[in-house]
Design a protein around this motif. Structure first.
Motif, PDB file in Angstrom:
ATOM      1  N   ILE A  10     -14.679  -5.463  -0.734  1.00 48.59           N
ATOM      2  CA  ILE A  10     -15.027  -5.754  -2.118  1.00 48.59           C
ATOM      3  C   ILE A  10     -14.635  -4.537  -2.957  1.00 48.59           C
ATOM      4  CG2 ILE A  10     -17.448  -5.009  -1.800  1.00 48.59           C
ATOM      5  CD1 ILE A  10     -18.185  -7.230  -3.864  1.00 48.59           C
ATOM      6  N   VAL A  11     -13.885  -4.779  -4.023  1.00 47.57           N
ATOM      7  CA  VAL A  11     -13.401  -3.705  -4.879  1.00 47.57           C
ATOM      8  C   VAL A  11     -14.586  -3.105  -5.634  1.00 47.57           C
ATOM      9  CG1 VAL A  11     -11.927  -3.120  -6.849  1.00 47.57           C
ATOM     10  CG2 VAL A  11     -11.123  -4.763  -5.138  1.00 47.57           C
ATOM     11  N   ARG A  12     -14.726  -1.793  -5.557  1.00 43.26           N
ATOM     12  CA  ARG A  12     -15.802  -1.088  -6.259  1.00 43.26           C
ATOM     13  C   ARG A  12     -15.290  -0.316  -7.472  1.00 43.26           C
ATOM     14  NH1 ARG A  12     -19.999  -3.908  -5.092  1.00 43.26           N
ATOM     15  NH2 ARG A  12     -20.639  -3.816  -2.928  1.00 43.26           N
ATOM     16  N   GLU A  13     -14.040   0.158  -7.389  1.00 47.74           N
ATOM     17  CA  GLU A  13     -13.517   0.965  -8.486  1.00 47.74           C
ATOM     18  C   GLU A  13     -11.996   0.879  -8.510  1.00 47.74           C
ATOM     19  OE1 GLU A  13     -13.380   5.713  -9.355  1.00 47.74           O
ATOM     20  OE2 GLU A  13     -15.267   4.919  -8.561  1.00 47.74           O
ATOM     21  N   LEU A  14     -11.433   0.829  -9.709  1.00 49.30           N
ATOM     22  CA  LEU A  14      -9.979   0.813  -9.908  1.00 49.30           C
ATOM     23  C   LEU A  14      -9.597   1.891 -10.907  1.00 49.30           C
ATOM     24  CD1 LEU A  14      -9.592  -3.018 -10.416  1.00 49.30           C
ATOM     25  CD2 LEU A  14      -8.695  -1.758  -8.482  1.00 49.30           C
ATOM     26  N   THR A  15      -8.484   2.555 -10.657  1.00 50.39           N
ATOM     27  CA  THR A  15      -7.947   3.522 -11.600  1.00 50.39           C
ATOM     28  C   THR A  15      -6.462   3.221 -11.752  1.00 50.39           C
ATOM     29  OG1 THR A  15      -9.493   5.183 -10.787  1.00 50.39           O
ATOM     30  CG2 THR A  15      -7.671   5.968 -12.132  1.00 50.39           C
ATOM     31  N   ILE A  16      -6.039   3.006 -12.991  1.00 53.19           N
ATOM     32  CA  ILE A  16      -4.622   2.758 -13.254  1.00 53.19           C
ATOM     33  C   ILE A  16      -3.968   4.089 -13.575  1.00 53.19           C
ATOM     34  CG2 ILE A  16      -2.958   1.541 -14.716  1.00 53.19           C
ATOM     35  CD1 ILE A  16      -5.160  -0.589 -15.157  1.00 53.19           C
ATOM     36  N   ASN A  17      -2.937   4.406 -12.826  1.00 50.08           N
ATOM     37  CA  ASN A  17      -2.232   5.672 -12.993  1.00 50.08           C
ATOM     38  C   ASN A  17      -1.145   5.546 -14.055  1.00 50.08           C
ATOM     39  OD1 ASN A  17      -3.706   6.899 -10.790  1.00 50.08           O
ATOM     40  ND2 ASN A  17      -2.472   5.624  -9.431  1.00 50.08           N
TER      41      ASN A  17
ATOM     42  N   ILE B 208     -12.971   2.329   1.822  1.00 50.60           N
ATOM     43  CA  ILE B 208     -11.555   2.693   1.873  1.00 50.60           C
ATOM     44  C   ILE B 208     -11.087   3.033   0.469  1.00 50.60           C
ATOM     45  CG2 ILE B 208     -10.982   1.269   3.882  1.00 50.60           C
ATOM     46  CD1 ILE B 208      -9.713  -0.748   1.856  1.00 50.60           C
ATOM     47  N   ASP B 209     -10.059   3.836   0.388  1.00 58.00           N
ATOM     48  CA  ASP B 209      -9.360   4.001  -0.877  1.00 58.00           C
ATOM     49  C   ASP B 209      -7.881   4.198  -0.572  1.00 58.00           C
ATOM     50  OD1 ASP B 209      -8.816   7.122  -1.341  1.00 58.00           O
ATOM     51  OD2 ASP B 209     -10.850   6.927  -0.532  1.00 58.00           O
ATOM     52  N   PHE B 210      -7.078   3.637  -1.463  1.00 55.88           N
ATOM     53  CA  PHE B 210      -5.628   3.694  -1.291  1.00 55.88           C
ATOM     54  C   PHE B 210      -4.954   3.453  -2.624  1.00 55.88           C
ATOM     55  CE2 PHE B 210      -6.891  -0.681  -0.559  1.00 55.88           C
ATOM     56  CZ  PHE B 210      -5.917  -1.451  -1.197  1.00 55.88           C
ATOM     57  N   LYS B 211      -3.665   3.788  -2.675  1.00 52.64           N
ATOM     58  CA  LYS B 211      -2.850   3.540  -3.865  1.00 52.64           C
ATOM     59  C   LYS B 211      -2.033   2.286  -3.610  1.00 52.64           C
ATOM     60  CE  LYS B 211      -0.943   6.996  -6.038  1.00 52.64           C
ATOM     61  NZ  LYS B 211      -0.013   8.075  -6.494  1.00 52.64           N
ATOM     62  N   ALA B 212      -1.993   1.406  -4.621  1.00 53.24           N
ATOM     63  CA  ALA B 212      -1.288   0.134  -4.472  1.00 53.24           C
ATOM     64  C   ALA B 212      -0.202  -0.020  -5.535  1.00 53.24           C
ATOM     65  CB  ALA B 212      -2.276  -1.016  -4.580  1.00 53.24           C
ATOM     66  N   GLN B 213       0.682  -0.960  -5.276  1.00 55.38           N
ATOM     67  CA  GLN B 213       1.748  -1.319  -6.219  1.00 55.38           C
ATOM     68  C   GLN B 213       1.139  -1.805  -7.539  1.00 55.38           C
ATOM     69  OE1 GLN B 213       5.052  -1.168  -5.751  1.00 55.38           O
ATOM     70  NE2 GLN B 213       5.200  -0.805  -3.565  1.00 55.38           N
TER      71      GLN B 213
ATOM     72  N   ASN C  49      -5.103   2.997  -8.038  1.00 47.79           N
ATOM     73  CA  ASN C  49      -5.963   3.528  -6.975  1.00 47.79           C
ATOM     74  C   ASN C  49      -7.133   2.562  -6.810  1.00 47.79           C
ATOM     75  OD1 ASN C  49      -4.311   5.740  -6.746  1.00 47.79           O
ATOM     76  ND2 ASN C  49      -5.652   7.094  -7.902  1.00 47.79           N
ATOM     77  N   ILE C  50      -7.350   2.127  -5.589  1.00 51.36           N
ATOM     78  CA  ILE C  50      -8.404   1.156  -5.291  1.00 51.36           C
ATOM     79  C   ILE C  50      -9.427   1.798  -4.362  1.00 51.36           C
ATOM     80  CG2 ILE C  50      -8.923  -1.052  -4.180  1.00 51.36           C
ATOM     81  CD1 ILE C  50      -6.064  -1.940  -4.925  1.00 51.36           C
ATOM     82  N   LYS C  51     -10.680   1.699  -4.737  1.00 47.92           N
ATOM     83  CA  LYS C  51     -11.789   2.090  -3.872  1.00 47.92           C
ATOM     84  C   LYS C  51     -12.564   0.820  -3.570  1.00 47.92           C
ATOM     85  CE  LYS C  51     -12.190   6.812  -5.495  1.00 47.92           C
ATOM     86  NZ  LYS C  51     -13.070   7.860  -6.003  1.00 47.92           N
ATOM     87  N   ALA C  52     -12.799   0.571  -2.295  1.00 46.07           N
ATOM     88  CA  ALA C  52     -13.438  -0.686  -1.899  1.00 46.07           C
ATOM     89  C   ALA C  52     -14.413  -0.441  -0.744  1.00 46.07           C
ATOM     90  CB  ALA C  52     -12.381  -1.708  -1.492  1.00 46.07           C
TER      91      ALA C  52
ATOM     92  N   VAL D 202       0.876  -1.172   0.000  1.00 50.51           N
ATOM     93  CA  VAL D 202       0.000   0.000   0.000  1.00 50.51           C
ATOM     94  C   VAL D 202       0.911   1.219   0.000  1.00 50.51           C
ATOM     95  CG1 VAL D 202      -1.665   1.336   1.357  1.00 50.51           C
ATOM     96  CG2 VAL D 202      -1.907  -1.148   1.196  1.00 50.51           C
ATOM     97  N   LEU D 203       0.767   2.063  -0.998  1.00 51.98           N
ATOM     98  CA  LEU D 203       1.610   3.251  -1.125  1.00 51.98           C
ATOM     99  C   LEU D 203       0.917   4.427  -0.460  1.00 51.98           C
ATOM    100  CD1 LEU D 203       2.544   2.766  -4.865  1.00 51.98           C
ATOM    101  CD2 LEU D 203       3.890   2.102  -2.865  1.00 51.98           C
ATOM    102  N   GLY D 204       1.558   5.030   0.511  1.00 51.18           N
ATOM    103  CA  GLY D 204       0.919   6.115   1.243  1.00 51.18           C
ATOM    104  C   GLY D 204       0.001   5.532   2.304  1.00 51.18           C
ATOM    105  N   GLY D 205      -1.005   6.268   2.639  1.00 49.07           N
ATOM    106  CA  GLY D 205      -1.908   5.809   3.694  1.00 49.07           C
ATOM    107  C   GLY D 205      -3.244   5.339   3.161  1.00 49.07           C
ATOM    108  N   LEU D 206      -4.105   5.029   4.092  1.00 43.91           N
ATOM    109  CA  LEU D 206      -5.470   4.621   3.784  1.00 43.91           C
ATOM    110  C   LEU D 206      -6.404   5.794   4.033  1.00 43.91           C
ATOM    111  CD1 LEU D 206      -5.742   1.274   5.789  1.00 43.91           C
ATOM    112  CD2 LEU D 206      -5.447   1.507   3.331  1.00 43.91           C
ATOM    113  N   ASN D 207      -7.384   5.950   3.172  1.00 40.28           N
ATOM    114  CA  ASN D 207      -8.468   6.888   3.428  1.00 40.28           C
ATOM    115  C   ASN D 207      -9.684   6.056   3.792  1.00 40.28           C
ATOM    116  OD1 ASN D 207      -7.082   9.301   2.787  1.00 40.28           O
ATOM    117  ND2 ASN D 207      -7.302   8.819   0.613  1.00 40.28           N
TER     118      ASN D 207
END
Length: 175
Positions: A130-137, A98-103, A143-146, A10-15
């Motif tokens: 459960i993953v609701r949304e993904l964004t590839i940077n 939650i949302d966070f940035k991942a490897q 970026n994962i929203k779950a 997990v890159l950075g923190g969790l929201n």
């Protein structure tokens, strides 16, 4: 879960956020065209207002009726409508997001996948989401929203028989 996350990927923190109270239900009514009644409009509600489940949720919601009504024209089966009412109501009560940035390894995820998260800050050990949304940077991080996942939402229970419509024959020749 299909993938596990912890502080190493997990890159950075969790929201962490919670849905607005207006999104939570303690009862749902579904209108649908019932094929067993020649596609006449019918309704089913979950849970019944006389049930222990409703009483518990009503008390949790400070004695406020959080009821909604939806129409499902594509559903024609009583039991399917009842199951959907149950599913929608139960899912509305899992309010943590939650949302966070991942490897970059998270690129293989899809919306609907179950992930587990171990993190010291909220003291979670393999907490499922459960993953609701993904964004590839552009740097291939993701970026994962779950949403908090509760497997008990999806358990099938025994249902009472579909109520039969009460009808009365009227003799057109009676005076």
């Amino acid at each position: 879960s299909v993938k596990s996350f912890d502080e190493s990927n997990v890159l950075g923190g969790l929201n962490i956020s919670y849905a607005d109270r207006s999104k939570r239900l303690n009862r749902l009514t579904v209108k649908f065209p019932n094929r067993n009644k020649n596609f006449e409009d019918d309704v089913v509600a979950y849970p019944e207002t006389t049930s222990l489940q409703y009483s518990n949720w009503y008390a949790e919601d400070q004695n406020e009726d959080l009821h909604n009504e939806i129409s499902l024209d594509g559903v024609t089966d009583y039991y399917q409508a009842l199951d959907l009412a149950e599913f929608i109501t139960k899912e509305s009560r899992t309010q943590m997001f939650i949302d966070f940035k991942a490897q970059p390894e998270a690129i293989s995820l899809e919306a609907g996948d179950i992930i587990s998260l171990t993190h010291t800050t909220p003291s979670w050990s393999s907490k499922e989401f459960i993953v609701r949304e993904l964004t590839i940077n552009s740097d291939l991080t993701v970026n994962i929203k779950a949403q908090e996942y509760d497997s008990s939402i999806y358990q099938w229970g025994t249902k009472d028989a579909e109520p039969e419509e009460a009808w009365q024959f009227i003799d057109p020749f009676a005076t």
